[in-house]
Write a protein that holds these residues in place. Structure first.
Motif, mmCIF file in Angstrom:
data_model
loop_
_atom_site.group_PDB
_atom_site.id
_atom_site.type_symbol
_atom_site.label_atom_id
_atom_site.label_comp_id
_atom_site.label_asym_id
_atom_site.label_seq_id
_atom_site.Cartn_x
_atom_site.Cartn_y
_atom_site.Cartn_z
ATOM 1 N N PRO A 261 6.353 42.434 1.491
ATOM 2 C CA PRO A 261 7.324 41.896 0.530
ATOM 3 C C PRO A 261 8.763 42.179 0.941
ATOM 4 O O PRO A 261 9.653 41.366 0.671
ATOM 5 N N TRP A 262 9.007 43.321 1.604
ATOM 6 C CA TRP A 262 10.366 43.613 2.033
ATOM 7 C C TRP A 262 10.820 42.649 3.125
ATOM 8 O O TRP A 262 11.953 42.168 3.107
ATOM 9 N N ILE A 263 9.954 42.346 4.095
ATOM 10 C CA ILE A 263 10.303 41.422 5.175
ATOM 11 C C ILE A 263 10.623 40.045 4.606
ATOM 12 O O ILE A 263 11.599 39.399 4.999
ATOM 13 N N ALA A 264 9.796 39.585 3.656
ATOM 14 C CA ALA A 264 10.034 38.272 3.045
ATOM 15 C C ALA A 264 11.324 38.279 2.241
ATOM 16 O O ALA A 264 12.102 37.314 2.281
ATOM 17 N N PHE A 265 11.579 39.359 1.515
ATOM 18 C CA PHE A 265 12.778 39.461 0.690
ATOM 19 C C PHE A 265 14.038 39.526 1.546
ATOM 20 O O PHE A 265 14.964 38.722 1.377
ATOM 21 N N GLY B 150 23.931 42.525 5.374
ATOM 22 C CA GLY B 150 23.098 43.183 6.368
ATOM 23 C C GLY B 150 23.164 44.698 6.262
ATOM 24 O O GLY B 150 22.138 45.393 6.327
ATOM 25 N N VAL B 151 24.374 45.225 6.066
ATOM 26 C CA VAL B 151 24.552 46.666 5.898
ATOM 27 C C VAL B 151 23.870 47.139 4.610
ATOM 28 O O VAL B 151 23.172 48.161 4.581
ATOM 29 N N ALA B 152 24.070 46.379 3.529
ATOM 30 C CA ALA B 152 23.489 46.755 2.238
ATOM 31 C C ALA B 152 21.966 46.761 2.293
ATOM 32 O O ALA B 152 21.318 47.651 1.716
ATOM 33 N N LEU B 153 21.376 45.803 2.995
ATOM 34 C CA LEU B 153 19.921 45.744 3.093
ATOM 35 C C LEU B 153 19.362 46.909 3.900
ATOM 36 O O LEU B 153 18.275 47.423 3.593
ATOM 37 N N ASN B 154 20.080 47.330 4.943
ATOM 38 C CA ASN B 154 19.634 48.501 5.703
ATOM 39 C C ASN B 154 19.591 49.744 4.822
ATOM 40 O O ASN B 154 18.633 50.533 4.872
ATOM 41 N N ILE B 155 20.641 49.916 3.997
ATOM 42 C CA ILE B 155 20.670 51.056 3.081
ATOM 43 C C ILE B 155 19.579 50.917 2.031
ATOM 44 O O ILE B 155 18.867 51.884 1.698
ATOM 45 N N TRP B 156 19.439 49.699 1.495
ATOM 46 C CA TRP B 156 18.454 49.439 0.441
ATOM 47 C C TRP B 156 17.040 49.761 0.921
ATOM 48 O O TRP B 156 16.236 50.333 0.178
ATOM 49 N N MET B 157 16.737 49.414 2.166
ATOM 50 C CA MET B 157 15.378 49.652 2.674
ATOM 51 C C MET B 157 15.028 51.136 2.659
ATOM 52 O O MET B 157 13.928 51.525 2.242
ATOM 53 N N TYR B 158 15.971 51.969 3.105
ATOM 54 C CA TYR B 158 15.675 53.390 3.180
ATOM 55 C C TYR B 158 15.764 54.078 1.826
ATOM 56 O O TYR B 158 15.311 55.219 1.674
ATOM 57 N N LEU B 159 16.338 53.392 0.841
ATOM 58 C CA LEU B 159 16.316 53.896 -0.527
ATOM 59 C C LEU B 159 15.049 53.471 -1.258
ATOM 60 O O LEU B 159 14.840 53.862 -2.422
ATOM 61 N N PRO C 234 13.973 47.197 -8.104
ATOM 62 C CA PRO C 234 12.819 46.301 -8.287
ATOM 63 C C PRO C 234 11.932 46.200 -7.054
ATOM 64 O O PRO C 234 10.732 45.937 -7.172
ATOM 65 N N LEU C 235 12.502 46.424 -5.854
ATOM 66 C CA LEU C 235 11.673 46.350 -4.649
ATOM 67 C C LEU C 235 10.667 47.488 -4.587
ATOM 68 O O LEU C 235 9.593 47.346 -3.983
ATOM 69 N N THR C 236 10.988 48.620 -5.193
ATOM 70 C CA THR C 236 10.026 49.721 -5.261
ATOM 71 C C THR C 236 8.804 49.308 -6.060
ATOM 72 O O THR C 236 7.658 49.502 -5.624
ATOM 73 N N ALA C 237 9.044 48.717 -7.225
ATOM 74 C CA ALA C 237 7.933 48.274 -8.062
ATOM 75 C C ALA C 237 7.120 47.187 -7.368
ATOM 76 O O ALA C 237 5.884 47.207 -7.402
#
Length: 281
Positions: free
Chosen positions: A95-99, A197-206, A229-232
């Motif tokens: 789901p993260w790759i698709a998002f 792009g920067v925000a998504l890198n941070i978001w992934m590790y959060l 919401p990506l955690t859920a």
């Protein structure tokens, strides 16, 4: 594709949907199909490249976190080994790759089509949806591979797989809402894709995708589950595919509410900015 067209024709007789809406649906389907065909045109593996990319990420993260860092993972219905960790990791990565992929590509969907912007009759609301749906369809190759490996590993398929379309809806609404917002703002602020792009890198590790949620300090865990919401979404993917039981109903409900709100806000901002697109481009 012909079968899909015939099924769509039958649905028109059943569902009370306006003909203009059906025409937009047909156009969107055509644009997504052309986008998928153009992405890997001329390559040997063709549309299997997304699966190769997904599996390569899976192998790298599995090696780093399961073998090198020895991250421990416990799932009651599965044995504790590196293969189980890989299945768990893949269920969160998909789901993260698709998002993230759909969101990044949707940011440039308007500025990349200046000729279509100047056509009065073209429905501009479809442009951000094309890369989002294309990336989502590409992720389905990995999803089918994941379900196959889970079936081989556990000798069973859980009935909860039937709920996957509901979590897809949450995922797509969230991606589309942010995609509309990013696509509209990029027309006026060309730094948006780089910032995203920067925000998504941070978001992934959060987000507990490549590490278990149990590794998050207890004081922060509820914040990560209820506000991200990506955690859920990632955890519900794992519930449905690996566990066979939804353990995060509340978090899923909140994520769905956030997704609907984000979709409405993103679409309204895009609609408000849309009249100025032709002047800027």
């Amino acid at each position: 594709m012909r079968r899909a067209v015939s099924k769509a024709g039958k649905l028109r007789l059943i569902l009370p949907i306006d003909e203009q809406l059906w025409a937009k649906f047909d156009l969107l389907r055509t644009l997504v199909r052309r986008d998928l065909e153009a992405r890997y045109k001329g390559s040997i593996l063709g549309n299997f490249w997304p699966l190769v990319n997904q599996l390569s990420q899976l192998l790298i993260y599995t090696y780093v976190f399961s073998i090198v860092l020895r991250v421990k993972l416990t799932i009651s219905s599965l044995p504790e080994n590196n293969f189980t960790f890989g299945l768990w990791l893949f269920a969160g990565l998909l789901p993260w790759i698709a998002f993230s992929g759909g969101l990044m590509q949707s940011a440039g969907s308007v500025v990349g089509q200046p000729n279509l912007i100047k056509k009065v009759v073209f429905p501009l609301a479809l442009l951000p949806l094309v890369p989002i749906l294309s990336t989502f369809i590409e992720s389905s190759f990995g999803l089918m591979a994941l379900i196959f490996f889970v079936a081989v590993h556990t000798h069973t398929l859980h009935n909860t797989l039937a709920l996957l379309p509901l979590v897809w809806l949450t995922q797509l609404l969230l991606t589309a809402g942010l995609g509309y917002l990013a696509a509209g703002l990029t027309v006026f602020l060309r730094d948006v894709p780089q910032t995203l792009g920067v925000a998504l890198n941070i978001w992934m590790y959060l987000t507990p995708i490549i590490y278990p949620a149990s590794a998050i300090p207890e004081g922060w865990r509820n914040w990560v589950f209820w506000l991200n919401p990506l955690t859920a979404i990632a955890e519900v993917y794992r519930d449905l595919i690996l566990v066979g039981e939804v353990k995060h109903w509340g978090e899923w409900g909140v994520a769905s509410a956030i997704a609907v709100t984000m979709f409405c806000c993103g679409f309204l901002v895009y609609k408000r900015l849309r009249p100025a697109f032709a002047d800027v481009l």
